[in-house]
Design a protein around this motif. Structure first.
Motif, PDB file in Angstrom:
ATOM      1  N   MET A   1       0.855  -1.188   0.000  1.00  0.00           N
ATOM      2  CA  MET A   1       0.000   0.000   0.000  1.00  0.00           C
ATOM      3  C   MET A   1       0.892   1.239   0.000  1.00  0.00           C
ATOM      4  O   MET A   1       1.908   1.277   0.694  1.00  0.00           O
ATOM      5  N   ASN A   2       0.491   2.229  -0.780  1.00  0.00           N
ATOM      6  CA  ASN A   2       1.307   3.441  -0.878  1.00  0.00           C
ATOM      7  C   ASN A   2       1.067   4.409   0.260  1.00  0.00           C
ATOM      8  O   ASN A   2      -0.024   4.488   0.821  1.00  0.00           O
ATOM      9  N   SER A   3       2.113   5.174   0.546  1.00  0.00           N
ATOM     10  CA  SER A   3       1.983   6.272   1.494  1.00  0.00           C
ATOM     11  C   SER A   3       1.488   7.498   0.746  1.00  0.00           C
ATOM     12  O   SER A   3       1.661   7.611  -0.462  1.00  0.00           O
ATOM     13  N   VAL A   4       0.891   8.431   1.484  1.00  0.00           N
ATOM     14  CA  VAL A   4       0.443   9.678   0.859  1.00  0.00           C
ATOM     15  C   VAL A   4       1.654  10.511   0.423  1.00  0.00           C
ATOM     16  O   VAL A   4       1.568  11.327  -0.495  1.00  0.00           O
ATOM     17  N   LYS A  12       7.494   3.418   5.120  1.00  0.00           N
ATOM     18  CA  LYS A  12       6.224   2.933   5.658  1.00  0.00           C
ATOM     19  C   LYS A  12       6.224   1.411   5.697  1.00  0.00           C
ATOM     20  O   LYS A  12       5.832   0.790   6.691  1.00  0.00           O
ATOM     21  N   TYR A  44       9.890   7.135   9.504  1.00  0.00           N
ATOM     22  CA  TYR A  44       8.675   7.141   8.696  1.00  0.00           C
ATOM     23  C   TYR A  44       7.864   8.401   8.961  1.00  0.00           C
ATOM     24  O   TYR A  44       7.423   9.084   8.031  1.00  0.00           O
ATOM     25  N   GLN A  45       7.728   8.777  10.230  1.00  0.00           N
ATOM     26  CA  GLN A  45       6.916   9.934  10.573  1.00  0.00           C
ATOM     27  C   GLN A  45       7.522  11.224  10.053  1.00  0.00           C
ATOM     28  O   GLN A  45       6.821  12.108   9.587  1.00  0.00           O
ATOM     29  N   GLN A  49       4.893  13.184   7.798  1.00  0.00           N
ATOM     30  CA  GLN A  49       4.333  14.416   8.353  1.00  0.00           C
ATOM     31  C   GLN A  49       4.674  15.604   7.460  1.00  0.00           C
ATOM     32  O   GLN A  49       3.890  16.542   7.293  1.00  0.00           O
TER      33      GLN A  49
ATOM     34  N   THR B  36      -4.143   5.622  -0.600  1.00  0.00           N
ATOM     35  CA  THR B  36      -2.983   5.617   0.298  1.00  0.00           C
ATOM     36  C   THR B  36      -3.431   5.319   1.720  1.00  0.00           C
ATOM     37  O   THR B  36      -4.597   5.514   2.082  1.00  0.00           O
ATOM     38  N   GLU B  37      -2.471   4.833   2.510  1.00  0.00           N
ATOM     39  CA  GLU B  37      -2.746   4.485   3.906  1.00  0.00           C
ATOM     40  C   GLU B  37      -1.509   4.833   4.717  1.00  0.00           C
ATOM     41  O   GLU B  37      -0.411   4.406   4.358  1.00  0.00           O
ATOM     42  N   ASP B  38      -1.653   5.591   5.784  1.00  0.00           N
ATOM     43  CA  ASP B  38      -0.518   5.952   6.627  1.00  0.00           C
ATOM     44  C   ASP B  38      -0.914   5.969   8.098  1.00  0.00           C
ATOM     45  O   ASP B  38      -1.966   6.493   8.441  1.00  0.00           O
ATOM     46  N   VAL B  39      -0.033   5.425   8.937  1.00  0.00           N
ATOM     47  CA  VAL B  39      -0.182   5.608  10.377  1.00  0.00           C
ATOM     48  C   VAL B  39       0.450   6.950  10.696  1.00  0.00           C
ATOM     49  O   VAL B  39       1.604   7.186  10.353  1.00  0.00           O
ATOM     50  N   VAL B  40      -0.293   7.858  11.329  1.00  0.00           N
ATOM     51  CA  VAL B  40       0.262   9.177  11.635  1.00  0.00           C
ATOM     52  C   VAL B  40       0.396   9.418  13.136  1.00  0.00           C
ATOM     53  O   VAL B  40       0.934  10.422  13.569  1.00  0.00           O
ATOM     54  N   ARG B  53      -3.800   6.397  14.955  1.00  0.00           N
ATOM     55  CA  ARG B  53      -4.539   7.196  13.970  1.00  0.00           C
ATOM     56  C   ARG B  53      -3.973   6.867  12.598  1.00  0.00           C
ATOM     57  O   ARG B  53      -2.751   6.872  12.409  1.00  0.00           O
ATOM     58  N   LEU B  55      -4.326   7.812   8.416  1.00  0.00           N
ATOM     59  CA  LEU B  55      -4.845   8.717   7.401  1.00  0.00           C
ATOM     60  C   LEU B  55      -4.982   7.921   6.110  1.00  0.00           C
ATOM     61  O   LEU B  55      -4.022   7.291   5.670  1.00  0.00           O
ATOM     62  N   THR B  57      -6.405   8.057   2.004  1.00  0.00           N
ATOM     63  CA  THR B  57      -7.006   8.844   0.931  1.00  0.00           C
ATOM     64  C   THR B  57      -7.774   7.880   0.046  1.00  0.00           C
ATOM     65  O   THR B  57      -7.310   6.777  -0.245  1.00  0.00           O
TER      66      THR B  57
END
Lengths: 74, 214
Positions: A1-4, A12, A44-45, A49, B36-40, B53, B55, B57
């Motif tokens: 799965m891709n990150s934003v 990720k 990663y954060q 972010q 997309t999928e992210d742990v924030v 949490r 995020l 899209t």
């Protein structure tokens, strides 16, 4: 799965792998012995972010489960 | 006005498997709309719950009649926040998710509770609730009906996606729906009848209604 964040997907994936192993083998079994994923999560954060800020995604200051408070049965 | 949706499903997997699979359900064949999928955010609390949490899209598929009225909404995907709490003591995973953009058009809030089944400890229960509302003047009912129809379709995909992740990870079988119940349904109009009505409304809508809604 891709990150934003397009450049964050590799970081990720590394973190996800570490977390999934820790979650199933330690956390679910009640093992409280430290978090092996801290460094990976930090890297990663840092990446994601920044991407969130660059893309103006409005998650800043959003309260945890905010809208749930006014729902019945919460 | 808010549309409320409720469903309960038996999952033929243990709660441990379900909780693990929850983090690994993307991508799956039913999640093409999730981009997309992210742990924030993530933290183990002092009382040993895991709060996270994510995020997400997602693509913003609108029916054709809505695309004509709200062309600006096609430009951006939908951002969804999914907050969750894993409580080992009670063996529950509670999630709450909602969209944080396109909110004037449609707001979909969803709460899920995954827990160990009371009848069969080797199984789990998934309880899903959603609140769907639109604030757009003159179209809110049509948009809510569309939102509810899309939510129902997506929640089936979500169930299939979780099953897929479970079978990929653990070789567990598919779930069986316990019951499907919708509360507070004001009308029995189908989505098609509602979209026909919306087309009529659209033809008499004033030109300035094509403003940005984001």
């Amino acid at each position: 799965m891709n990150s934003v964040g397009e450049g964050c997907t590799e970081l990720k994936r590394e973190y996800d792998q570490c977390f999934n192993r820790w979650f199933a083998e330690k956390f679910l079994k009640g093992d409280r012995s430290g978090d092996p994923c801290i460094e990976m999560f930090k890297n990663y954060q840092q990446c994601v972010q920044k991407a969130i800020k660059d893309k103006d995604i409005p998650i800043e200051g959003v309260e945890f489960m905010g809208p749930n408070k006014e729902k019945p049965g919460s | 006005m808010v549309k409320y949706f409720f469903s309960q499903t038996d999952i033929k997997s243990s709660w441990e498997h379900v909780f693990s699979a929850f983090w690994q359900r993307y991508p799956n064949p039913f999640s093409k709309h999730v981009l997309t999928e992210d742990v924030v955010f993530r933290e183990v609390t002092p009382d040993n719950t895991l709060i996270s949490r994510r995020l997400l899209t997602k693509t913003n598929h609108l029916p054709r009649w809505a695309e004509k009225i709200f062309p600006s909404n096609l430009a951006r995907s939908v951002f969804v926040i999914e907050d969750s709490v894993v409580d080992l003591k009670n063996k529950t995973l509670t999630t709450f998710s909602w969209n944080i953009n396109h909110t004037r058009l449609l707001v979909v809030e969803e709460r899920c509770v995954y827990s160990m089944s009371q009848e069969k400890q080797a199984w789990s229960l998934a309880k899903r609730e959603a609140w769907i509302s639109s604030g757009v003047f003159g179209f809110s009912r049509a948009i809510q009906e569309f939102g509810l129809a899309r939510f129902k379709s997506n929640q089936i995909k979500a169930t299939r996606g979780l099953e897929y992740a479970l079978s990929t990870l653990h070789g567990d079988g598919p779930s069986r729906p316990l019951k499907d119940k919708e509360a507070m349904e004001k009308t029995k109009e189908t989505a098609l009848a509602t979209s026909e009505k919306a087309k009529n409304l659209a033809s008499v809508a004033s030109p300035h209604k094509s403003n940005q809604f984001v």
